[in-house]
Enzyme design. Sequence first.
Site, mmCIF file in Angstrom:
data_model
loop_
_atom_site.group_PDB
_atom_site.id
_atom_site.type_symbol
_atom_site.label_atom_id
_atom_site.label_comp_id
_atom_site.label_asym_id
_atom_site.label_seq_id
_atom_site.Cartn_x
_atom_site.Cartn_y
_atom_site.Cartn_z
ATOM 1 C CD1 TRP A 105 -2.347 -2.223 1.197
ATOM 2 C CD2 TRP A 105 -3.074 -0.762 -0.327
ATOM 3 N NE1 TRP A 105 -3.381 -2.807 0.510
ATOM 4 C CE2 TRP A 105 -3.858 -1.936 -0.426
ATOM 5 C CE3 TRP A 105 -3.354 0.290 -1.192
ATOM 6 C CZ2 TRP A 105 -4.887 -2.087 -1.353
ATOM 7 C CZ3 TRP A 105 -4.377 0.148 -2.126
ATOM 8 C CH2 TRP A 105 -5.129 -1.024 -2.199
ATOM 9 C CG ASP A 175 -3.651 4.281 4.542
ATOM 10 O OD1 ASP A 175 -4.645 3.986 5.237
ATOM 11 O OD2 ASP A 175 -3.471 3.831 3.393
ATOM 12 C CE LYS A 199 -8.289 -3.233 4.487
ATOM 13 N NZ LYS A 199 -8.546 -3.914 3.220
#
Lengths: 366, 366
Positions: A105, A175, A199
């Site tokens: 990511w 993040d 999530k």
Amino acid sequence: MISRNALNFSGGPGALPETVLAQVEAAIKEVPEVGLSILGISHRSDWFAAVVEETENNIRTLLGLSQDFHILFLQGGATQQFSMVPMTLLRGQKHAAEYLDTGYWSSKVVTEARREGPVKVLWSGESCGFNRLPSDGELDFSPDAPYLHYVSNETVEGLQFQRVVGRDDVPRVCDMSSDFLSKPCDANKFSVIYAHAQKNIGPAGVTIVLVHDTVVKASSDELPTFLNYRRQVESHSNLNTPPVFAIYVVLLVTRWLLNDVGGLENMAQTNRHKTELLYAMLDNSDGFYKGWSSKEDRSQMNVAFKLPDETLEQKFLAESHEAGFSGLAGHRAIGGIRASIYNALSLPAAEKLTNFMDDFLRHNRK
Amino acid sequence: MISRNALNFSGGPGALPETVLAQVEAAIKEVPEVGLSILGISHRSDWFAAVVEETENNIRTLLGLSQDFHILFLQGGATQQFSMVPMTLLRGQKHAAEYLDTGYWSSKVVTEARREGPVKVLWSGESCGFNRLPSDGELDFSPDAPYLHYVSNETVEGLQFQRVVGRDDVPRVCDMSSDFLSKPCDANKFSVIYAHAQKNIGPAGVTIVLVHDTVVKASSDELPTFLNYRRQVESHSNLNTPPVFAIYVVLLVTRWLLNDVGGLENMAQTNRHKTELLYAMLDNSDGFYKGWSSKEDRSQMNVAFKLPDETLEQKFLAESHEAGFSGLAGHRAIGGIRASIYNALSLPAAEKLTNFMDDFLRHNRK
């Protein structure tokens, strides 16, 4: 009997608490206090304004977040924040923003940031195959950087920072998509925290952004309105029609965290118990289950591991599916197996997986 | 007995067909063919790829759309398209894009476009208080414009184009957020058509974008990835986690349009019947109910009108709420009353409202 929903170890969109699912199901027919389906309630209604306000307050309470932060509910996923942050804080800057490249990511975040201004990758895990995180000694932060960006938990590799990194005099941007509200965090030490919902906190389609007031003030009116933090703050996340349904589910999850779980300390403790079981299984398997990440950087959210060969991995996936488990395939970028154990994944579910793994090990060890 | 959901005349998010709501409710617990809650299914699953493909095919079939178009499911609402279109087609252009300013929403589109390049407002309804649309004689299109943009239906004022405007040699871009899939449309005459879902086709949180291949090819890689049509096309709307739930509901609505309604001709006929009832009530009320728009530009989606004074309007709203109706308050920009009669609003519901209006008229006429 544990339901298939409760055994959903997917990397996301993942499991939601069963009590939340039951409330969502009822709300599709009718939100009691409104008398309408949640899918047909106006985003300009007093009811929805109260939903947004309570969700904000719950997040503030859970994190102990100072009033210097604004809380936004935006669309576009974390990906939109990959661009919104540098559009706001990096365009026209001389000094490079510093990014940590710690996994799948992070690499994507860096690519988007480079379009907006100068970026320095302060540390990259590429040479070690993204199997560990940097120590403090490896990080030489510049006091001149417009900000530092990092990803708190790498879902693909299963790496998680167990500390806040960076300098206190340089804005921290993080993040936290995959570990937001999974444990207490020093949120007030950051300038921007963003996390998509799918999530730990809701369905895909909404991203929670905590923005410090100084960042909001730095927003430029040259940006399209929807990419302008200030305009989003002024409109209370209601600049155009927000994802009403997804925000409502986030409200229900925050209520569950506050009232059923009893706060983030309790949540963290349960999450720790779950991973202790799974990592102990890895560590005691004589190398049959080989963890991806170095022990000290192990994630409390994603346990990524390999089996001795791909045939065994396919067998593991097939048999685990047969046993009622879902979502255990590793991310397509690295393969293998991944057990994602977000908030809604219960301790009994983790125990059941551990037992399954133990069984599988005994039957398949050479 | 008609349920409150079925009497939801909201400007959006609005009513969904009852049969769709029932399927959504079931899917919150478990999507039958997957065995998991719709909120916990991976966007990388084969099942979700099939959902996207079927939804695309259904839209293509309903509109008779050529294979030269790509169909995207994006986040950010129509508002994101206000910027994505000029980012793609207007940046760096010498000639101005032409925009029609026909109401509340058009004005917002123009503001965002001006940030990206030269814009010419070819016609504005401002001087007539946005109560009518331009005739062909009032529109002098330039062959040099990069594109023409207009809004097919203005929800606030209740104005709807009953024809395709513009030149065939200049790309047409149209915001069809409020009448997409409500009637047949010459979709192949456009280069970009976009529509957020929350009027006729689903819940807030997803926007359908039909992009002609020539526009996709014009996309610049200097744009953030999520704002780049080409990158979105290449990833099949799965660049980052898409709003799985909202897209699934759109699939169910397109199935309902194809199988239960029997296509867009039938849908248009029902929509016409509904508005004929309501507009006849306006026309036969001796000016008690005063329509906002000129007769020839009346919308088949939003019937906006005023009562003799605000006190009566408040009384109308209170009594209609009491009678089970929702969402009848006019948009905050112009006040008054607005009955939004999107696809899911049934003919019996429109009849019930007409009867209520008749009753209210008889009791309150001076």
